[in-house]
Design a protein around this motif. Structure first.
Motif, PDB file in Angstrom:
ATOM      1  N   GLU A 174       4.024   6.211  -2.348  1.00 28.86           N
ATOM      2  CA  GLU A 174       3.696   4.778  -2.307  1.00 28.86           C
ATOM      3  C   GLU A 174       2.862   4.446  -1.072  1.00 28.86           C
ATOM      4  O   GLU A 174       1.935   3.635  -1.127  1.00 28.86           O
ATOM      5  CB  GLU A 174       4.990   3.935  -2.309  1.00 28.86           C
ATOM      6  CG  GLU A 174       5.611   3.835  -3.688  1.00 28.86           C
ATOM      7  CD  GLU A 174       7.044   3.293  -3.675  1.00 28.86           C
ATOM      8  OE1 GLU A 174       7.557   2.992  -4.762  1.00 28.86           O
ATOM      9  OE2 GLU A 174       7.651   3.190  -2.580  1.00 28.86           O
ATOM     10  N   GLU A 175       3.188   5.102   0.027  1.00 28.21           N
ATOM     11  CA  GLU A 175       2.444   4.882   1.275  1.00 28.21           C
ATOM     12  C   GLU A 175       0.985   5.343   1.114  1.00 28.21           C
ATOM     13  O   GLU A 175       0.060   4.668   1.558  1.00 28.21           O
ATOM     14  CB  GLU A 175       3.146   5.639   2.421  1.00 28.21           C
ATOM     15  CG  GLU A 175       2.474   5.533   3.781  1.00 28.21           C
ATOM     16  CD  GLU A 175       2.433   4.106   4.349  1.00 28.21           C
ATOM     17  OE1 GLU A 175       3.273   3.280   3.958  1.00 28.21           O
ATOM     18  OE2 GLU A 175       1.532   3.831   5.172  1.00 28.21           O
ATOM     19  N   ILE A 176       0.803   6.484   0.431  1.00 26.84           N
ATOM     20  CA  ILE A 176      -0.573   6.969   0.184  1.00 26.84           C
ATOM     21  C   ILE A 176      -1.340   5.943  -0.659  1.00 26.84           C
ATOM     22  O   ILE A 176      -2.460   5.568  -0.330  1.00 26.84           O
ATOM     23  CB  ILE A 176      -0.567   8.350  -0.529  1.00 26.84           C
ATOM     24  CG1 ILE A 176       0.071   9.429   0.367  1.00 26.84           C
ATOM     25  CG2 ILE A 176      -1.979   8.759  -0.955  1.00 26.84           C
ATOM     26  CD1 ILE A 176      -0.672   9.743   1.648  1.00 26.84           C
ATOM     27  N   LEU A 177      -0.696   5.466  -1.735  1.00 28.78           N
ATOM     28  CA  LEU A 177      -1.374   4.490  -2.595  1.00 28.78           C
ATOM     29  C   LEU A 177      -1.738   3.239  -1.796  1.00 28.78           C
ATOM     30  O   LEU A 177      -2.858   2.736  -1.883  1.00 28.78           O
ATOM     31  CB  LEU A 177      -0.493   4.125  -3.803  1.00 28.78           C
ATOM     32  CG  LEU A 177      -1.091   3.078  -4.742  1.00 28.78           C
ATOM     33  CD1 LEU A 177      -2.412   3.554  -5.346  1.00 28.78           C
ATOM     34  CD2 LEU A 177      -0.116   2.703  -5.857  1.00 28.78           C
ATOM     35  N   LYS A 178      -0.785   2.752  -0.997  1.00 27.30           N
ATOM     36  CA  LYS A 178      -1.020   1.542  -0.195  1.00 27.30           C
ATOM     37  C   LYS A 178      -2.233   1.744   0.720  1.00 27.30           C
ATOM     38  O   LYS A 178      -3.118   0.907   0.795  1.00 27.30           O
ATOM     39  CB  LYS A 178       0.232   1.246   0.645  1.00 27.30           C
ATOM     40  CG  LYS A 178       0.269  -0.169   1.193  1.00 27.30           C
ATOM     41  CD  LYS A 178       1.540  -0.444   1.980  1.00 27.30           C
ATOM     42  CE  LYS A 178       1.285  -0.227   3.460  1.00 27.30           C
ATOM     43  NZ  LYS A 178       2.495  -0.214   4.287  1.00 27.30           N
ATOM     44  N   ARG A 179      -2.280   2.908   1.367  1.00 26.86           N
ATOM     45  CA  ARG A 179      -3.380   3.127   2.326  1.00 26.86           C
ATOM     46  C   ARG A 179      -4.730   3.274   1.641  1.00 26.86           C
ATOM     47  O   ARG A 179      -5.741   2.846   2.176  1.00 26.86           O
ATOM     48  CB  ARG A 179      -3.097   4.374   3.169  1.00 26.86           C
ATOM     49  CG  ARG A 179      -1.936   4.172   4.120  1.00 26.86           C
ATOM     50  CD  ARG A 179      -1.969   5.190   5.228  1.00 26.86           C
ATOM     51  NE  ARG A 179      -0.668   5.275   5.887  1.00 26.86           N
ATOM     52  CZ  ARG A 179      -0.412   6.067   6.910  1.00 26.86           C
ATOM     53  NH1 ARG A 179      -1.363   6.859   7.395  1.00 26.86           N
ATOM     54  NH2 ARG A 179       0.780   6.090   7.464  1.00 26.86           N
ATOM     55  N   ILE A 180      -4.748   3.891   0.464  1.00 28.01           N
ATOM     56  CA  ILE A 180      -6.069   4.107  -0.149  1.00 28.01           C
ATOM     57  C   ILE A 180      -6.537   2.886  -0.954  1.00 28.01           C
ATOM     58  O   ILE A 180      -7.711   2.768  -1.264  1.00 28.01           O
ATOM     59  CB  ILE A 180      -6.149   5.409  -0.999  1.00 28.01           C
ATOM     60  CG1 ILE A 180      -5.303   5.324  -2.258  1.00 28.01           C
ATOM     61  CG2 ILE A 180      -5.806   6.622  -0.161  1.00 28.01           C
ATOM     62  CD1 ILE A 180      -5.516   6.538  -3.189  1.00 28.01           C
ATOM     63  N   MET A 181      -5.593   1.991  -1.264  1.00 27.44           N
ATOM     64  CA  MET A 181      -5.983   0.759  -1.956  1.00 27.44           C
ATOM     65  C   MET A 181      -6.576  -0.244  -0.981  1.00 27.44           C
ATOM     66  O   MET A 181      -7.405  -1.054  -1.360  1.00 27.44           O
ATOM     67  CB  MET A 181      -4.758   0.133  -2.643  1.00 27.44           C
ATOM     68  CG  MET A 181      -4.589   0.638  -4.048  1.00 27.44           C
ATOM     69  SD  MET A 181      -3.169  -0.009  -4.947  1.00 27.44           S
ATOM     70  CE  MET A 181      -2.668  -1.413  -4.061  1.00 27.44           C
ATOM     71  N   GLY A 182      -6.165  -0.135   0.264  1.00 26.06           N
ATOM     72  CA  GLY A 182      -6.458  -1.165   1.276  1.00 26.06           C
ATOM     73  C   GLY A 182      -7.901  -1.366   1.619  1.00 26.06           C
ATOM     74  O   GLY A 182      -8.859  -1.038   1.097  1.00 26.06           O
TER      75      GLY A 182
END
Ligand code: TMP
Ligand code: ASP
Length: 235
Positions: free
Chosen positions: A227-235
């Motif tokens: 989830e942290e990876i998704l959050k960072r790459i969506m940002g």
């Protein structure tokens, strides 16, 4: 739309569609490691990997890399171009970890002087053994040396794009595995997925592992890391 199952791998199911040239890839919640000797499941992992892999493939497409991705059609499904998978797992490494550290005694975390490209034969029964260029030719995995060169060049180009992409998101791209396929017109295109299942991603400041090593090494919080990876790459 979705017709019969064409292939089931460890992380995805591939379905046929009405259109012979198009397949649907469904991302699974299953987690496996060490050639499926270790098995687990993480609810929602399929959706996370589908989203993460879609974002990464779109970035690569924008940077001129041809891929099998047509579009995402649900939370955990992608419409993909049918291609013939080249049974070579292409590994690219920037920092020593995993089997490289084990095989060659290079300490985990050591920066490599150049991006190392390695090949494994995609064959679960044989345990995906490491192979070299000549093995690829010997086993007819590729047509000729030119195709090997193309695969290596594409792998390095993808690495250059992704190193910068993840760096901007405070992540170190330690290593990753990709697969290529031959399209209808015999072009080598990027297939499969790029996700925390198939990459090692560490936080740039703390070196915290935010990938499948959390499952391999029983570090816990697997889903939180994805989830942290998704959050960072969506940002
Ligand atoms: P390794 O250090 O175990 O050889 O793995 C290198 C990278 O490739 C790591 O990011 C995990 C990924 N990988 C896969 O995605 N599937 C595999 O079957 C293997 C062996 C590695
Ligand atoms: N992908 C392989 C498996 O699922 C190996 C790994 O990622 O550790 O068993």
């Amino acid at each position: 739309m979705k017709k019969e199952l064409f292939y089931e791998g460890k992380g995805k199911k591939i379905f046929k569609t009405q259109d012979d040239d198009l397949f649907i890839a469904e991302f699974k919640d299953d987690l496996t490691a060490f050639n499926a000797e270790k098995k687990g499941k993480e609810e929602g992992k399929g959706k996370l990997n589908c989203k993460i892999s879609t974002i990464i493939f779109e970035i690569l497409k924008k940077n001129g890399i041809k891929t099998h991705l047509v579009k995402t059609i649900s939370d955990n499904e992608q419409l993909i171009e049918r291609c013939q998978i080249i049974p070579i797992e292409v590994l690219v490494r920037n920092i020593a970890a995993g089997s490289l550290s084990k095989r060659l005694g290079i300490k985990e975390g050591e920066n490599l002087p150049f991006a190392l490209v390695e090949f494994c034969l995609k064959d679960d029964k044989l345990g995906d053994p490491f192979i070299n260029d000549e093995h690829c030719l010997l086993l007819n995995l590729v047509k000729d040396q030119n195709q090997i060169q193309t695969i290596k060049e594409l792998a390095r180009k993808i690495n250059t794009i992704l190193l910068d992409f993840f760096d901007q998101r405070n992540l170190k791209l330690v290593d990753f595995k990709i697969e290529f396929g031959l399209s209808k017109n015999q072009e080598i295109i990027l297939a499969d997925e790029i996700s925390p299942d198939s990459c090692r991603l560490w936080d740039k400041n703390t070196n915290e592992k935010l990938d499948k090593d959390r499952f391999r090494q029983d570090l816990g919080n697997v889903k939180i890391a994805y989830e942290e990876i998704l959050k960072r790459i969506m940002g």
